[in-house]
Design a protein around this motif. Structure first.
Motif, PDB file in Angstrom:
ATOM      1  N   ARG A  67       0.818  -1.213   0.000  1.00 52.67           N
ATOM      2  CA  ARG A  67       0.000   0.000   0.000  1.00 52.67           C
ATOM      3  C   ARG A  67       0.854   1.265   0.000  1.00 52.67           C
ATOM      4  O   ARG A  67       0.340   2.378   0.158  1.00 52.67           O
ATOM      5  N   ILE A  69       3.096   4.361  -1.451  1.00 52.97           N
ATOM      6  CA  ILE A  69       2.783   5.244  -2.571  1.00 52.97           C
ATOM      7  C   ILE A  69       4.025   6.024  -2.991  1.00 52.97           C
ATOM      8  O   ILE A  69       4.985   6.169  -2.230  1.00 52.97           O
ATOM      9  N   ASP A  83       0.391   4.427  -7.164  1.00 53.42           N
ATOM     10  CA  ASP A  83       0.603   3.194  -6.405  1.00 53.42           C
ATOM     11  C   ASP A  83       1.842   2.483  -6.942  1.00 53.42           C
ATOM     12  O   ASP A  83       2.554   3.020  -7.807  1.00 53.42           O
ATOM     13  N   SER A 146      -2.200   3.737  -0.581  1.00 58.76           N
ATOM     14  CA  SER A 146      -2.833   3.650  -1.903  1.00 58.76           C
ATOM     15  C   SER A 146      -4.277   3.182  -1.821  1.00 58.76           C
ATOM     16  O   SER A 146      -5.035   3.308  -2.797  1.00 58.76           O
ATOM     17  N   ARG A 147      -4.697   2.640  -0.677  1.00 57.93           N
ATOM     18  CA  ARG A 147      -6.091   2.220  -0.490  1.00 57.93           C
ATOM     19  C   ARG A 147      -7.008   3.392  -0.154  1.00 57.93           C
ATOM     20  O   ARG A 147      -8.239   3.251  -0.197  1.00 57.93           O
TER      21      ARG A 147
END
Length: 442
Positions: A67, A69, A83, A146-147
Motif C-alpha cells: 500500500r 505510494i 501506487d 494507496s487504499r
C-alpha cells in the motif's frame, strides 16, 4: 530567528582534496539495469495542465508494504500520487498558498517527514517546495496509503514567511524555494532543508505542528555556498550562468544516521555538508566533468559556450552537468550509498556514505518494453520492501518520455520504477531491507 552564515576559506582545501589526479580516466562505462514500470505521461502544455514532472518521494507503509505510494511534483501541474503499479491514485492541483497574497503554486521538490505529531495523532507528512510562493507546503498522508480515497490532504498553516525573499515583489523574481529534503535528528524535531533557485543559498526550517492540525515552520537559517572556485593554476573559475543567476543547488538529501546533508550544485558537483548548518566544514566530494572550463554567455542563443573549445575539464568521470537528484540508501551498520543523477549523460553515480565518500560506479536505466531513462532530474530510493520490490526501490524522473503512445510534439515527462536489487547486482552493492537499518522508520 534568521541567521545567515558565509562559507569562507574551507573551499580551497576541499577542492584540493576532491580534484582527480592527472591522467585519471575521463569516462567509466556505466553498468546497465532495466525497468518495465513507468507512470503515465505528463505533458507540460495547456492541454496537459502544464504538468512537468520533476521530483519523486517514496512513502513506505509501515505494515502493508503493497500500500506504499510514490508522490511526485509536476510543477504548475501540482502533485501526482501513484501506487506501486505506477497507476495514478490522486492528483492535487497547485492551488494558491494559504496566505493573503498567495498565488497558484509551482511545486518543485518533495520529501517525507515520518512520525509528526499533528492534531493529537501521529501522521506522516509530505513536505513540498513551492517556488511561486517561496515557502513550504505540507500534506498529511492517509495511513491507508494507496487504499485511501484521497491519500494526501493539505495541512499548510496560513501566512508562512518567505524562505528567501523579503517581500512578495521579490518573490516574483523567482529566486525562491527549490529543492527540499527532510532532516529528523531525533524523535522530537523535524526540519526541512531547502535550496534557492538561481542562487547558492541553503536554508533550514524547523517544522511546527499546530493544535489546529496544520503545519508551520520557524527558525529559518541560511548558509551561502561558493559561486566561484580556486583552480590549481592559481586562477579562479566562475561557472557560467545567465546574467543575474548564480550556480544554483537543487537536489538535497540527508543521511539521518550521521546528520550529513548531500547537495548537488548543478554546474559544480556534489557537496557534503554537516548539519546543523554552520557546525562543520562543507566539502565538495566530486566535480562535474567540465569543472574549471571557462565559458561565456551568448545572449543570442541563451547558452554558455567555452572560450577555448579544447580546454579540458578538471572534474571527475562520474558526473556530467547538470548534477541533479540525490538520495541516500541505508545498508547495515554504517554502510550506505549516495545516489546522484548525472543528467548531462543519462547516468546515475553512486558514492559511499562512509569515509571520503568514494565513488563506487555509475549505471544507466534501460527500458524493458518501455523507454529507458533520459535526463533524470529528481530521484528517490528506499531500502525497504515495497510490494513486489523485495530488495528496495529506486524511482527516477525521465525526460523526455518517449514511446509509441507519446506525442513527440509535446514536452513529455514521467517517472520510472527500478528494482534496487538490479542496481546492487550490477555494481556489487549491498541489499539490506531490515526496518532497523532505516532511521526514518522509527
Amino acid at each position: 530567528m534568521r541567521r545567515t552564515a558565509a562559507l569562507a576559506a574551507v573551499v580551497p582545501i576541499a577542492l584540493t582534496l576532491a580534484l582527480p589526479a592527472a591522467g585519471a580516466p575521463r569516462v567509466t562505462p556505466p553498468a546497465v539495469v532495466t525497468t518495465d514500470n513507468e507512470t503515465p505521461v505528463l505533458y507540460d502544455d495547456e492541454e496537459g495542465g502544464n504538468a512537468s514532472g520533476d521530483d519523486p518521494a517514496i512513502w513506505v507503509h509501515p505494515e502493508h508494504s503493497g500500500r506504499s505510494i510514490v508522490i511526485v511534483t509536476a510543477k504548475e501541474g501540482g502533485l501526482r500520487v501513484y501506487d506501486l503499479d505506477s497507476r495514478e491514485v490522486q492528483w492535487l492541483p497547485a492551488a494558491p498558498a494559504p496566505r493573503a497574497d498567495g498565488v497558484d503554486g509551482r511545486y518543485n521538490n518533495v520529501d517525507i517527514a515520518y512520525g509528526v505529531r499533528l492534531g493529537g495523532r501521529t501522521v506522516d507528512v509530505a513536505v513540498v517546495s513551492d517556488r511561486y510562493n517561496d515557502q513550504l507546503r505540507f500534506f498529511a498522508i492517509d495511513p491507508a496509503g494507496s487504499r485511501a480515497a484521497t491519500p494526501l490532504r493539505e495541512v499548510t498553516a496560513p501566512e508562512q514567511e518567505f524562505l528567501f525573499s523579503p517581500d512578495r515583489e521579490t518573490v516574483s523574481n523567482e529566486q525562491t524555494a527549490y529543492g527540499v529534503a527532510v532532516w529528523q535528528p531525533d524523535d522530537r524535531d523535524t526540519y526541512a532543508v531547502v535550496t534557492q533557485e538561481g542562487a547558492t543559498t541553503i536554508a533550514t526550517a524547523r517544522l511546527v505542528a499546530r493544535r489546529d492540525g496544520t503545519v508551520a515552520y520557524a527558525d529559518v537559517e541560511h548558509l551561502k555556498l561558493p559561486d566561484r572556485f580556486p583552480l590549481p593554476d592559481g586562477g579562479t573559475w566562475v561557472p557560467c550562468e545567465e546574467p543575474g543567476v548564480g550556480p544554483q543547488l537543487e537536489g538535497v538529501a540527508v543521511d539521518q544516521r550521521t546528520d550529513v546533508l548531500y547537495a548537488t550544485q548543478e554546474d559544480v558537483g556534489l557537496w557534503r555538508i554537516p548539519l546543523p548548518l554552520g557546525t562543520g566544514e562543507p566539502r565538495l566530494i566530486d566535480e562535474v566533468a567540465d569543472f574549471g572550463v571557462h565559458d561565456v554567455y551568448d545572449e543570442e542563443t541563451e547558452e554558455c559556450v567555452p572560450v577555448d573549445p579544447d580546454q579540458p575539464g578538471l572534474g571527475g568521470p562520474n558526473l556530467v552537468a547538470d548534477a541533479e537528484g540525490v538520495d541516500v540508501y541505508y545498508g547495515r551498520g554504517r554502510v550506505g550509498y549516495v545516489l546522484v543523477s548525472s543528467q548531462g549523460d543519462d547516468r546515475f553515480a553512486v558514492y559511499s556514505t562512509t569515509g571520503h565518500n568514494s565513488a563506487l560506479g555509475t549505471f544507466r536505466v534501460a527500458g524493458d518494453g518501455i523507454d529507458g531513462v533520459n535526463g533524470s532530474d529528481g530521484l528517490a530510493v528506499t531500502n525497504r520492501v515495497v510490494g513486489d520490490y523485495r530488495e528496495g526501490l529506486l524511482v527516477t524522473h525521465d525526460e523526455p518520455e518517449t514511446g509509441p503512445d507519446v506525442d513527440p510534439e509535446r514536452d513529455a515527462t514521467n517517472f520510472s520504477y527500478v528494482d534496487w536489487g538490479l542496481v546492487a547486482d550490477a555494481l556489487g552493492l549491498q541489499v539490506s531491507t531490515a526496518p532497523a537499518n532505516d532511521p526514518r522508520m522509527r
